[in-house]
Scaffold this active site. Structure first.
Site, mmCIF file in Angstrom:
data_model
loop_
_atom_site.group_PDB
_atom_site.id
_atom_site.type_symbol
_atom_site.label_atom_id
_atom_site.label_comp_id
_atom_site.label_asym_id
_atom_site.label_seq_id
_atom_site.Cartn_x
_atom_site.Cartn_y
_atom_site.Cartn_z
ATOM 1 N N LYS A 79 0.848 -1.194 0.000
ATOM 2 C CA LYS A 79 0.000 0.000 0.000
ATOM 3 C C LYS A 79 0.881 1.240 0.000
ATOM 4 C CE LYS A 79 -4.478 1.060 0.521
ATOM 5 N NZ LYS A 79 -5.655 0.348 0.039
ATOM 6 N N GLY A 181 -18.924 7.977 -0.277
ATOM 7 C CA GLY A 181 -17.960 8.307 -1.323
ATOM 8 C C GLY A 181 -18.161 7.414 -2.527
ATOM 9 N N VAL A 183 -17.468 4.231 -3.254
ATOM 10 C CA VAL A 183 -18.068 2.916 -3.032
ATOM 11 C C VAL A 183 -19.405 3.050 -2.307
ATOM 12 C CG1 VAL A 183 -17.772 0.631 -2.017
ATOM 13 C CG2 VAL A 183 -15.777 1.844 -2.913
HETATM 14 P P1 NAD Z 1 -13.935 7.790 -0.905
HETATM 15 O O1 NAD Z 1 -12.845 8.708 -0.464
HETATM 16 O O2 NAD Z 1 -14.541 8.000 -2.244
HETATM 17 O O3 NAD Z 1 -15.135 7.809 0.163
HETATM 18 C C1 NAD Z 1 -14.947 7.818 1.540
HETATM 19 C C2 NAD Z 1 -16.033 8.691 2.116
HETATM 20 O O4 NAD Z 1 -16.018 8.581 3.533
HETATM 21 C C3 NAD Z 1 -15.868 10.171 1.765
HETATM 22 O O5 NAD Z 1 -17.076 10.659 1.218
HETATM 23 C C4 NAD Z 1 -15.543 10.824 3.115
HETATM 24 O O6 NAD Z 1 -16.017 12.140 3.199
HETATM 25 C C5 NAD Z 1 -16.252 9.880 4.071
HETATM 26 N N1 NAD Z 1 -15.770 9.888 5.438
HETATM 27 C C6 NAD Z 1 -14.500 10.000 5.916
HETATM 28 N N2 NAD Z 1 -14.499 9.928 7.258
HETATM 29 C C7 NAD Z 1 -15.784 9.737 7.635
HETATM 30 C C8 NAD Z 1 -16.432 9.580 8.897
HETATM 31 N N3 NAD Z 1 -15.773 9.599 10.049
HETATM 32 N N4 NAD Z 1 -17.777 9.388 8.900
HETATM 33 C C9 NAD Z 1 -18.481 9.378 7.745
HETATM 34 N N5 NAD Z 1 -17.917 9.543 6.540
HETATM 35 C C10 NAD Z 1 -16.599 9.730 6.494
HETATM 36 O O7 NAD Z 1 -13.365 6.311 -0.749
HETATM 37 P P2 NAD Z 1 -13.934 4.985 -1.391
HETATM 38 O O8 NAD Z 1 -13.141 4.659 -2.580
HETATM 39 O O9 NAD Z 1 -15.418 5.068 -1.468
HETATM 40 O O10 NAD Z 1 -13.524 3.915 -0.268
HETATM 41 C C11 NAD Z 1 -14.269 3.787 0.934
HETATM 42 C C12 NAD Z 1 -13.613 2.719 1.817
HETATM 43 O O11 NAD Z 1 -13.595 1.474 1.107
HETATM 44 C C13 NAD Z 1 -12.164 3.005 2.196
HETATM 45 O O12 NAD Z 1 -11.906 2.493 3.470
HETATM 46 C C14 NAD Z 1 -11.355 2.223 1.166
HETATM 47 O O13 NAD Z 1 -10.078 1.868 1.631
HETATM 48 C C15 NAD Z 1 -12.248 0.996 1.028
HETATM 49 N N6 NAD Z 1 -12.078 0.311 -0.247
HETATM 50 C C16 NAD Z 1 -12.288 0.983 -1.420
HETATM 51 C C17 NAD Z 1 -12.131 0.302 -2.620
HETATM 52 C C18 NAD Z 1 -12.386 0.983 -3.937
HETATM 53 O O14 NAD Z 1 -12.482 0.283 -4.950
HETATM 54 N N7 NAD Z 1 -12.536 2.296 -3.968
HETATM 55 C C19 NAD Z 1 -11.739 -1.036 -2.623
HETATM 56 C C20 NAD Z 1 -11.564 -1.695 -1.400
HETATM 57 C C21 NAD Z 1 -11.727 -0.999 -0.221
#
Ligand code: NAD
Length: 350
Positions: A79, A181, A183
């Site tokens: 990572k 966000g 996902v």
């Molecule tokens: P993203 O940055 O698009 O969305 C994350 C969202 O969480 C944002 O809208 C942010 O404002 C919000 N957030 C942050 N802190 C918060 C809190 N305390 N309470 C409520 N909301 C809060 O990220 P993403 O790509 O949607 O990923 C979301 C999670 O899934 C992450 O942990 C990421 O590691 C995991 N993940 C993502 C993927 C992918 O394909 N994008 C794959 C595997 C795992």
């Protein structure tokens, strides 16, 4: 109950990234390369100090080793974590400098998007290295934003887990989604289509309110989302949300979401079991994105991705049933299964 979360040896390599001019400040942690190159996304986030960023990189890299192993991918775990500068940010300079750092590792690390980074950022990385995925795909090829695949896997896993934990389908159930966000928003749309009722929270009012308007979701404060009256809690923000305090106040009977490293510690895993809350292990549930990244990097097609993502639901189902049969935490069962895969590859290579 005491739950030991099984863990492999510490990361085999940590690279410090620092280029003041480009605004690059962070780490690449490579945890395991037994099954293939260490693969995992690049996170851009505000960290108060370098120590906190390093700790996150190590934790996330370790999680990637387990995730990739259980998803059956020919990839190890790694990572990158970049500290978001306080002031203005030149994304082109930053991600080109990051690309040069990835290139120096000669393919030991393969990067892609994660929280805070985008397809456009990875296109800048690609100017400096070919060890990057998450780029716009050619017709029929795998690639692009991994988030929709992650959301699809989470949705499928939730359907299977709801049948096991709650004895019913998603229609009419209430799901509390933390983080709307890339996902989280996609997952919310799928849940709304399936007839689930949504409660959402996000630190970003723009993201949250957009979904509220489109899907008619109920909005609550971020401090309340884990304890609202819901059937399912879906963490889709950042890691560490499941600690003793959160688990103690949780009303949901199932936790299934996209966020990496949801369990703050082993205590939380034990408490989930004690409280009869079924926990669908994060890295098994959210493997859709890395499946897409892997297929892109290996030159496979979108149908390959579809077939592999379709395995996530049944895999989660088998894991939850085994954990229930053995009266153990699904988190522990998943860790053991992933370690068996990696140890098997280590034995074969010896
Ligand atoms: P993203 O940055 O698009 O969305 C994350 C969202 O969480 C944002 O809208 C942010 O404002 C919000 N957030 C942050 N802190 C918060 C809190 N305390 N309470 C409520 N909301 C809060 O990220 P993403 O790509 O949607 O990923 C979301 C999670 O899934 C992450 O942990 C990421 O590691 C995991 N993940 C993502 C993927 C992918 O394909 N994008 C794959 C595997 C795992």
């Amino acid at each position: 109950m005491v739950v030991r979360l099984a863990r492999l040896a510490p990361p085999i390599e940590c690279v410090r990234l620092y280029d003041l001019e480009a605004g690059l400040d962070g780490f690449i942690a490579i945890h395991s390369t037994t099954l293939g190159p260490g693969a995992g996304g690049c996170r851009l986030w505000s960290y108060p100090d370098a120590g906190r960023a390093l700790a996150d990189a190590v934790r996330l890299a370790e999680g990637m080793s387990y995730k990739n192993a259980l998803a059956g991918l020919p990839l190890g775990g790694a990572k990158a974590v970049l500290r978001k500068p306080e002031g203005p940010l030149d994304r082109v300079a930053l991600f080109r400098a990051f690309g040069r750092a990835v290139e120096k590792l000669g393919g030991a690390y393969v990067t892609a998007e994660d929280v805070g980074t985008s397809v456009a950022d990875m296109q800048e990385v690609a100017h400096a290295t070919r060890h990057v995925a998450g780029l716009p795909p050619a017709e029929g090829c795998a690639g692009g934003d991994p988030s929709p695949w992650t959301a699809k896997g989470v949705f499928d896993a939730m359907e299977v887990a709801a049948a096991i934990a709650l004895g019913r389908g998603l229609h009419g159930l209430t799901v509390a989604v933390q983080g709307t966000g890339n996902v989280g928003a996609d997952l919310c749309r799928r849940l709304a289509d399936a007839g689930a009722r949504l409660i959402i929270a996000d630190v970003s009012p723009v993201r949250r309110d957009r979904l509220k308007a489109v899907l008619g979701a109920e909005v609550v404060d971020v401090s309340e989302i884990a304890s609202v009256d819901a059937d399912i809690f879906a963490p889709c923000a950042l890691g560490g949300v499941l600690d003793r305090r959160t688990v103690a106040s949780m009303k949901a009977k199932l936790v299934c979401g996209a966020a990496n490293n949801q369990l703050a510690n082993a205590d939380a895993a034990a408490m989930l079991v004690e409280r009869g809350i079924v926990y669908a292990p994060d890295y098994v549930v959210n493997a859709g994105g890395i499946i897409n990244v892997s297929a892109e990097y290996l030159g496979e097609t979108e149908s390959d991705v579809e077939a592999r993502v379709a395995e996530i639901g049944p895999r989660v189902g088998a894991l939850l049933e085994r954990a229930a049969r053995e009266g153990r935490s699904p988190a522990l069962v998943a860790d053991e299964m992933a370690e068996e895969v990696i140890a098997g590859a280590q034995r074969a290579a010896a």
